[in-house]
Scaffold this motif. Structure first.
Motif, PDB file in Angstrom:
ATOM      1  N   LEU A  71       0.919  -1.045  -0.155  1.00 46.61           N
ATOM      2  CA  LEU A  71       0.004  -0.176   0.033  1.00 46.61           C
ATOM      3  C   LEU A  71       0.823   1.055  -0.006  1.00 46.61           C
ATOM      4  CD1 LEU A  71      -2.670  -1.354   2.535  1.00 46.61           C
ATOM      5  CD2 LEU A  71      -2.891  -1.298  -0.036  1.00 46.61           C
ATOM      6  N   VAL A  72       0.629   1.923   1.009  1.00 43.78           N
ATOM      7  CA  VAL A  72       1.541   3.396   1.031  1.00 43.78           C
ATOM      8  C   VAL A  72       2.914   2.989   1.160  1.00 43.78           C
ATOM      9  CG1 VAL A  72      -0.452   4.841   1.489  1.00 43.78           C
ATOM     10  CG2 VAL A  72       0.928   3.930   3.535  1.00 43.78           C
ATOM     11  N   PHE A  73       3.366   2.034   1.625  1.00 43.33           N
ATOM     12  CA  PHE A  73       4.696   1.677   1.756  1.00 43.33           C
ATOM     13  C   PHE A  73       5.359   1.052   0.645  1.00 43.33           C
ATOM     14  CE2 PHE A  73       2.432   0.865   5.886  1.00 43.33           C
ATOM     15  CZ  PHE A  73       2.861   2.448   6.717  1.00 43.33           C
ATOM     16  N   ARG A  74       4.637   0.877  -0.397  1.00 43.32           N
ATOM     17  CA  ARG A  74       5.129   0.188  -1.688  1.00 43.32           C
ATOM     18  C   ARG A  74       5.866   1.133  -2.639  1.00 43.32           C
ATOM     19  NH1 ARG A  74       5.567  -4.969  -2.400  1.00 43.32           N
ATOM     20  NH2 ARG A  74       6.213  -5.911  -4.426  1.00 43.32           N
ATOM     21  N   PRO A  75       6.977   0.990  -2.976  1.00 42.45           N
ATOM     22  CA  PRO A  75       8.145   0.468  -2.475  1.00 42.45           C
ATOM     23  C   PRO A  75       8.696   0.995  -1.388  1.00 42.45           C
ATOM     24  CG  PRO A  75       8.992   1.747  -4.373  1.00 42.45           C
ATOM     25  CD  PRO A  75       7.406   2.286  -4.085  1.00 42.45           C
ATOM     26  N   VAL A  76       8.500   2.349  -1.003  1.00 38.40           N
ATOM     27  CA  VAL A  76       8.927   2.933   0.082  1.00 38.40           C
ATOM     28  C   VAL A  76       7.864   3.691   0.573  1.00 38.40           C
ATOM     29  CG1 VAL A  76      11.327   3.095  -0.861  1.00 38.40           C
ATOM     30  CG2 VAL A  76       9.796   4.991  -1.230  1.00 38.40           C
ATOM     31  N   PRO A  77       8.006   4.313   2.027  1.00 39.14           N
ATOM     32  CA  PRO A  77       6.835   5.258   2.399  1.00 39.14           C
ATOM     33  C   PRO A  77       6.807   6.317   1.573  1.00 39.14           C
ATOM     34  CG  PRO A  77       8.355   4.303   4.380  1.00 39.14           C
ATOM     35  CD  PRO A  77       9.017   3.783   2.843  1.00 39.14           C
ATOM     36  N   GLY A  78       5.454   6.355   1.254  1.00 39.15           N
ATOM     37  CA  GLY A  78       5.018   7.562   0.547  1.00 39.15           C
ATOM     38  C   GLY A  78       3.563   7.432   0.113  1.00 39.15           C
ATOM     39  N   THR A  79       3.074   7.629  -1.277  1.00 38.82           N
ATOM     40  CA  THR A  79       1.801   7.641  -1.604  1.00 38.82           C
ATOM     41  C   THR A  79       1.245   6.265  -2.290  1.00 38.82           C
ATOM     42  OG1 THR A  79       2.466   8.339  -3.884  1.00 38.82           O
ATOM     43  CG2 THR A  79       2.193   9.983  -2.321  1.00 38.82           C
ATOM     44  N   GLY A  80       2.229   5.379  -2.355  1.00 38.35           N
ATOM     45  CA  GLY A  80       1.807   4.216  -3.130  1.00 38.35           C
ATOM     46  C   GLY A  80       1.616   4.004  -4.541  1.00 38.35           C
ATOM     47  N   ARG A  81       1.926   5.143  -4.983  1.00 40.59           N
ATOM     48  CA  ARG A  81       1.633   5.640  -6.536  1.00 40.59           C
ATOM     49  C   ARG A  81       2.770   5.504  -7.484  1.00 40.59           C
ATOM     50  NH1 ARG A  81      -3.214   7.521  -7.266  1.00 40.59           N
ATOM     51  NH2 ARG A  81      -2.701   8.587  -9.127  1.00 40.59           N
ATOM     52  N   PRO A  82       2.532   5.412  -8.761  1.00 37.26           N
ATOM     53  CA  PRO A  82       3.657   5.047  -9.805  1.00 37.26           C
ATOM     54  C   PRO A  82       4.500   6.264 -10.124  1.00 37.26           C
ATOM     55  CG  PRO A  82       1.497   5.345 -10.855  1.00 37.26           C
ATOM     56  CD  PRO A  82       1.254   5.343  -9.398  1.00 37.26           C
ATOM     57  N   GLU A  83       4.033   7.489  -9.849  1.00 40.99           N
ATOM     58  CA  GLU A  83       4.781   8.385 -10.022  1.00 40.99           C
ATOM     59  C   GLU A  83       6.144   9.018  -9.095  1.00 40.99           C
ATOM     60  OE1 GLU A  83       0.514  10.144 -10.504  1.00 40.99           O
ATOM     61  OE2 GLU A  83       1.573   8.610  -9.082  1.00 40.99           O
ATOM     62  N   THR A  84       7.170   9.146  -9.770  1.00 40.47           N
ATOM     63  CA  THR A  84       8.437   9.342  -9.304  1.00 40.47           C
ATOM     64  C   THR A  84       8.973  10.779  -8.819  1.00 40.47           C
ATOM     65  OG1 THR A  84       9.776   9.240 -11.011  1.00 40.47           O
ATOM     66  CG2 THR A  84       8.927   7.129 -10.352  1.00 40.47           C
ATOM     67  N   PRO A  85       9.891  10.849  -8.195  1.00 40.34           N
ATOM     68  CA  PRO A  85      10.467  12.297  -8.000  1.00 40.34           C
ATOM     69  C   PRO A  85      10.902  12.902  -9.264  1.00 40.34           C
ATOM     70  CG  PRO A  85      11.346  10.887  -6.471  1.00 40.34           C
ATOM     71  CD  PRO A  85      10.795  10.068  -7.419  1.00 40.34           C
ATOM     72  N   VAL A  86      11.064  12.136 -10.366  1.00 37.79           N
ATOM     73  CA  VAL A  86      11.569  12.924 -11.563  1.00 37.79           C
ATOM     74  C   VAL A  86      10.209  12.908 -12.540  1.00 37.79           C
ATOM     75  CG1 VAL A  86      12.830  12.457 -13.733  1.00 37.79           C
ATOM     76  CG2 VAL A  86      13.576  11.705 -11.551  1.00 37.79           C
ATOM     77  N   LYS A  87       9.937  14.191 -12.939  1.00 37.30           N
ATOM     78  CA  LYS A  87       8.715  14.533 -13.600  1.00 37.30           C
ATOM     79  C   LYS A  87       8.793  13.600 -15.066  1.00 37.30           C
ATOM     80  CE  LYS A  87       7.839  19.038 -12.204  1.00 37.30           C
ATOM     81  NZ  LYS A  87       7.867  20.308 -12.505  1.00 37.30           N
ATOM     82  N   GLY A  88       7.640  13.014 -15.464  1.00 38.84           N
ATOM     83  CA  GLY A  88       7.512  12.248 -16.583  1.00 38.84           C
ATOM     84  C   GLY A  88       8.061  10.777 -16.581  1.00 38.84           C
ATOM     85  N   LEU A  89       8.684  10.334 -15.272  1.00 38.20           N
ATOM     86  CA  LEU A  89       8.959   8.884 -14.879  1.00 38.20           C
ATOM     87  C   LEU A  89       8.142   8.324 -14.003  1.00 38.20           C
ATOM     88  CD1 LEU A  89      11.307   6.808 -15.363  1.00 38.20           C
ATOM     89  CD2 LEU A  89      12.550   8.109 -13.543  1.00 38.20           C
ATOM     90  N   TYR A  90       7.723   7.127 -14.462  1.00 40.44           N
ATOM     91  CA  TYR A  90       6.828   6.246 -13.728  1.00 40.44           C
ATOM     92  C   TYR A  90       7.150   4.897 -13.325  1.00 40.44           C
ATOM     93  CZ  TYR A  90       3.989  10.347 -15.282  1.00 40.44           C
ATOM     94  OH  TYR A  90       3.619  11.484 -15.494  1.00 40.44           O
ATOM     95  N   LEU A  91       7.071   4.511 -12.215  1.00 38.40           N
ATOM     96  CA  LEU A  91       7.499   3.000 -12.102  1.00 38.40           C
ATOM     97  C   LEU A  91       6.223   2.113 -12.237  1.00 38.40           C
ATOM     98  CD1 LEU A  91       9.515   0.978 -10.472  1.00 38.40           C
ATOM     99  CD2 LEU A  91       8.177   1.798  -8.294  1.00 38.40           C
ATOM    100  N   ALA A  92       6.511   1.156 -13.206  1.00 37.34           N
ATOM    101  CA  ALA A  92       5.518   0.445 -13.613  1.00 37.34           C
ATOM    102  C   ALA A  92       5.610  -1.139 -13.351  1.00 37.34           C
ATOM    103  CB  ALA A  92       5.491   0.647 -15.339  1.00 37.34           C
TER     104      ALA A  92
END
Length: 548
Positions: A470-491
């Motif tokens: 959930l919110v801990f995947r892959p690290v504590p955060g939102t649990g969403r595919p967005e990354t700190p880099v704009k336009g880059l998504y963990l899929a």
């Protein structure tokens, strides 16, 4: 230049690429291996007359996945097949717990372990009747699943509320003890929990074991006709029909970042592949953060969190070409596609405990597949294409067995571990080893070499334990595919909702990319309208000034 580059052609990468292509984007998928599919591939490498799946084989999550259903892969020729029985867990005394797609048949079998346990199973099925669709919808929705979660919350209240929630977070050992007097129901739940890296005493393993059991009960454990590669072929065929492309033998070594935004990738050969709108990475989180994306582009806190990232168990797998069916002592096991081998929940606990302590299990829990039973096209008549895998520690401290295994997995160690696994099968199926025509060993490093996402044979993209969901995947955060880099998504499976062949991480990443682009275009349109308005106002002012 394409609109999007997708790194990796596993099922998540291909699902993401298909959804972007559906939206009219131009998409290019880059795959490091010589063929697409990631952990969804099959071949004839064990014996030319037998089809063996290299990695994953049975797909209950695919059968339940609304993501894959919407792709209508049957139009690409994909067909599914089922074994007569979903799953069997035989015991040495001849008893056998059987999961059948007919719930009354499953219940009748469990009653033979303890009268009344059949009613206990039907009670679990009744709960699924009320909340199952809601759970699946919430599971495969982007996190947090606002709309699906609201519906699910209402159904959970109606189905028992906090009492049901308590059951779902129980360790699977405790859930089995509360629901069943006999071993049969307990084994079905606990064995299914160990499809992930969840020990019988792990919090939440009860919910996972129940989820997998109910998926098997209601959807079965289907397989693609002709081999796992048929699923990949359907995804690739659909993408290409939409104008997308898949290039194999193209290992990506860098996500190119400029001004805080991903603008493309660079391959091992030095080729730059630009992307107008997005880069989607079907790679493990540790591979993406700090490797493909240079540390200078990432927050220090994220890099620190990644040092705490936990992989699921390592895996050791053996494929077989058998010249006859497996000679089970317990006849019901012969008709099941999936077979679990462990002499009770206590032995499951013992095995998981040894792995946690860095020991190679002396009596490993085997998850076994009888592929010709599930799909007769896999091998000649009256033979069996089969496999088994077991879990081992990532770092081996010692061997709990007598063979001196060190975890270096050289050729000799691989043979001894495969022999240990075959000896386990032999106990439940005397004469099994005499039917082996050929075998192939896939040690942890072999699995990783064939698919870099399978780090040391970890098959779920990271632990399924609650602290990394959930919110801990892959690290504590939102649990969403967005990354700190704009336009880059963990899929990848490192993203919510995690491992299994269902396409949800890829779909979530694609939706996030599309949503971001729509938002950006909306802002641009608003700015354009404002500038146009100002332009018109300025023109009127100038005309009025000249007239005065």
């Amino acid at each position: 230049m394409v609109d999007a580059v997708v790194i990796g052609s596993g099922p998540n990468g291909l699902v993401a690429a298909n959804l972007l292509a559906d939206a009219g984007w131009s998409v290019e998928v880059l795959e490091a291996q010589d063929e697409p599919g990631g952990a969804v591939r099959s071949d004839r490498g064990v014996h030319p007359e037998y089809v063996n799946d290299l990695f994953s084989s049975f797909y209950p999550l695919a059968a339940a996945s609304p993501v894959l259903a919407r792709l209508e892969l049957h139009r690409q020729g994909l067909r599914w097949s089922h074994a007569p029985r979903v799953l069997a867990h035989p015991l040495l005394d001849g008893r056998c717990a059987v999961l059948d797609r007919d719930r009354s048949a499953t219940a009748a079998g469990l009653d033979r372990f303890a009268p009344g346990d059949g009613d206990g199973w039907l009670g679990l099925c009744d709960i699924w009747d009320r909340v199952g669709d809601g759970i699946v919808s919430a599971l495969f929705s982007p996190f947090p699943p606002v709309r699906a979660g609201t519906v699910l919350a209402a159904r959970l209240r109606a189905a028992g509320g906090l009492r049901l929630a308590r059951s779902l977070v129980l360790p699977v050992r405790r859930l089995g003890e509360e629901e069943f007097a006999g071993e049969g129901g307990r084994l079905l739940l606990a064995g299914n929990a160990l499809h992930a890296d969840l020990a019988p005493e792990a919090a939440g393993s009860g919910g996972f074991g129940w989820l997998m059991s109910m998926l098997g009960q209601f959807h079965g454990f289907p397989v693609p006709v002709g081999g796992a590669g048929a699923l990949t072929a359907a995804l690739v065929g659909r993408l290409r029909s939409l104008g997308g492309s898949v290039r194999c033998g193209q290992r990506v070594t860098e996500v190119v970042v400029r001004g805080g935004r991903a603008v493309g990738v660079r391959t091992e050969s030095g080729e730059a592949v630009p992307a107008r709108r997005a880069v989607l990475a079907d790679v493990s989180a540790p591979s993406l953060y700090g490797s493909l994306v240079a540390a200078e582009h990432l927050p220090g806190r994220l890099l620190d969190d990644m040092r705490r990232f936990q992989w699921d168990f390592a895996t050791f797998k053996v494929d077989w070409a058998l010249n006859g069916p497996v000679p089970w002592s317990s006849a019901p096991a012969a008709r099941a596609g999936t077979v679990h081998l462990a002499e009770g929940v206590d032995e499951l606990t013992r095995c998981a405990s040894q792995i946690a302590r860095g020991l190679v299990p002396d009596r490993p829990f085997l998850l076994m597949g009888q592929m010709t039973t599930a799909d007769p096209t896999r091998s000649p008549p009256d033979t069996q294409s089969a496999w088994a895998y077991t879990h081992v520690p990532h770092t081996v401290k010692a061997d709990a067995g007598p063979d001196g295994l060190t975890g270096r997995w050289g050729a000799g160690e691989q043979q001894r571990m495969a022999d240990r696994m075959e000896a386990r099968v032999e106990r439940y199926a005397p004469g099994f080893r005499s039917r082996i025509r050929a075998r192939r060993i896939l040690a942890p490093a072999t699995l990783e070499a064939a698919d870099a996402n399978l780090h040391n044979g970890a098959i779920n993209g990271g632990t399924a334990s609650l602290h990394q969901q959930l919110v801990f995947r892959p690290v504590p955060g939102t649990g969403r595919p967005e990354t700190p880099v704009k336009g880059l998504y963990l899929a990848s499976a490192s993203a919510h909702p995690g491992g299994g062949v269902h396409g949800a991480p890829g779909a979530n990443a694609a939706r996030a990319a599309l949503r971001s682009t729509r938002a950006t275009m909306g802002v641009l349109s608003a700015v354009q309208r404002l500038l146009a308005h100002r332009g018109r106002t300025g023109e009127i002012t100038r005309v009025r000034g000249e007239g005065g």
